[in-house]
Write an enzyme that holds these catalytic residues in place. Structure first.
Site, PDB file in Angstrom:
ATOM      1  NE  ARG A  47      31.490  27.682  21.636  1.00 49.29           N
ATOM      2  CZ  ARG A  47      32.217  26.689  22.162  1.00 49.29           C
ATOM      3  NH1 ARG A  47      31.785  26.055  23.253  1.00 49.29           N
ATOM      4  NH2 ARG A  47      33.373  26.341  21.631  1.00 49.29           N
ATOM      5  CD  GLU A 101      30.593  30.353  18.986  1.00 53.70           C
ATOM      6  OE1 GLU A 101      31.463  30.799  19.761  1.00 53.70           O
ATOM      7  OE2 GLU A 101      30.795  29.385  18.231  1.00 53.70           O
ATOM      8  CB  SER A 147      34.077  31.008  16.186  1.00 55.37           C
ATOM      9  OG  SER A 147      35.401  30.569  16.380  1.00 55.37           O
TER      10      SER A 147
END
Length: 305
Positions: A178, A298, A228
């Site tokens: 990520r 995230e 998420s």
């Protein structure tokens, strides 16, 4: 707005009428449906307009924030000072050269997955259900179902804050979980080149349908969210840890840990960024207390504190 921001607004309205918005609520431009106003928001229709907007902001001494499609972002309640350049509704070009597919940075990631299928090319099946733009997906190295953007990106065209265009290879991007080097670079993605593999169209479609049905059954798509909320901690799943901590359905104001999937934070309709940030802090603290695992968000948090 101060004088330099007002000056910039007038310049941009002359250069790209109809694509410039003042005191624009950012909740209209994020999948979370949360966020205070941007002083100015502009949606450049091509790379030349993007360069013009950057040059005008530089001349006026106004800070610039780049936004993709707003799907992995939480904008604070005071909004964003200066100029927001939203790439998501522009730069939607597409071309094919054999096994290479070229997408403008604003092209929908899910539609890019379907375009690859139409071309009989495999490698983007994992992305069929991921919201947002392909530029934002590369920036964050988005992924799902054991696939990531790093698996298919060959190179990208970028522009620096001075409006200079250049090409970066996948190696230059230093893909991680990520993250990419782009997050510290100040570069803006304008085009993405994917290297794909020929595949059976029926098999590609079957995999995409499977991923889509899994997403629909497991994720809270009926409520606004930013996807998420937490990165996957090594050896664990964030949603499982949150559920085991008894936090499924945990609510702060209008923000809630999804009752459908604990890895998501949803906007029940009136959530503020402050609600979400307090909920994130509470979840991180309680999971650390109960499981001894540190969760890291995230989602990107931007805007004035």
């Amino acid at each position: 707005m101060n004088n330099s921001v007002n000056q910039l607004a007038e310049v941009l309205k002359q250069k790209m009428p109809g694509h410039v918005f003042c005191n624009e609520p950012m909740k209209k431009h994020t999948s979370f449906k949360i966020g205070g106003p941007a002083d100015i928001l502009v949606q450049p229709q091509d790379a030349d307009a993007l360069a013009q907007a950057l040059a005008a902001a530089r001349d006026c001494g106004v800070p610039v924030t780049i936004l993709g499609n707003g799907s992995n972002v939480l904008v604070r309640d005071k909004g964003i000072r200066g100029l927001v350049i939203k790439i998501g509704n522009a730069l939607k070009t597409f071309r094919q050269d054999g096994e290479h597919l070229y997408f403008g940075a604003g092209y929908s990631l899910a539609l890019a997955s379907r375009k690859a299928w139409e071309c009989g090319l495999s490698g983007m099946e994992f992305a069929v259900g991921i919201p947002g733009s392909i530029g934002g997906a590369v920036y964050m190295n988005a992924g799902a179902y054991n696939g990531e953007m790093k698996c298919v990106v060959e190179n990208v065209r970028v522009m620096d804050m001075a409006g200079k265009a250049m090409e970066l290879t996948a190696e230059d991007l230093q893909f991680g979980y990520r993250k990419t080097s782009l997050q510290q670079s100040g570069y803006i993605i304008t085009e993405v080149c994917l290297k794909m593999q020929p595949g059976d169209k029926d098999a590609i479609k079957a995999m995409m349908d499977d991923f889509s049905s899994r997403r629909i059954s497991k994720q809270p798509l009926e409520l606004p969210s930013a996807g998420s909320m937490f990165k996957r901690p090594p050896g664990h799943f964030a949603g499982t840890l949150i559920e085991q901590a008894g936090l499924k359905g945990y609510t702060v104001g209008g923000a809630q840990v999804s009752e459908k999937h604990a890895g998501f934070v949803v906007n029940r309709g009136s959530a503020t960024a402050a609600d979400v940030l307090q909920l994130i802090a509470d979840v991180r603290r309680i999971v650390m207390e109960k499981a001894g695992v540190e969760l890291h968000p995230e989602v990107l948090v931007i805007g004035e504190e």
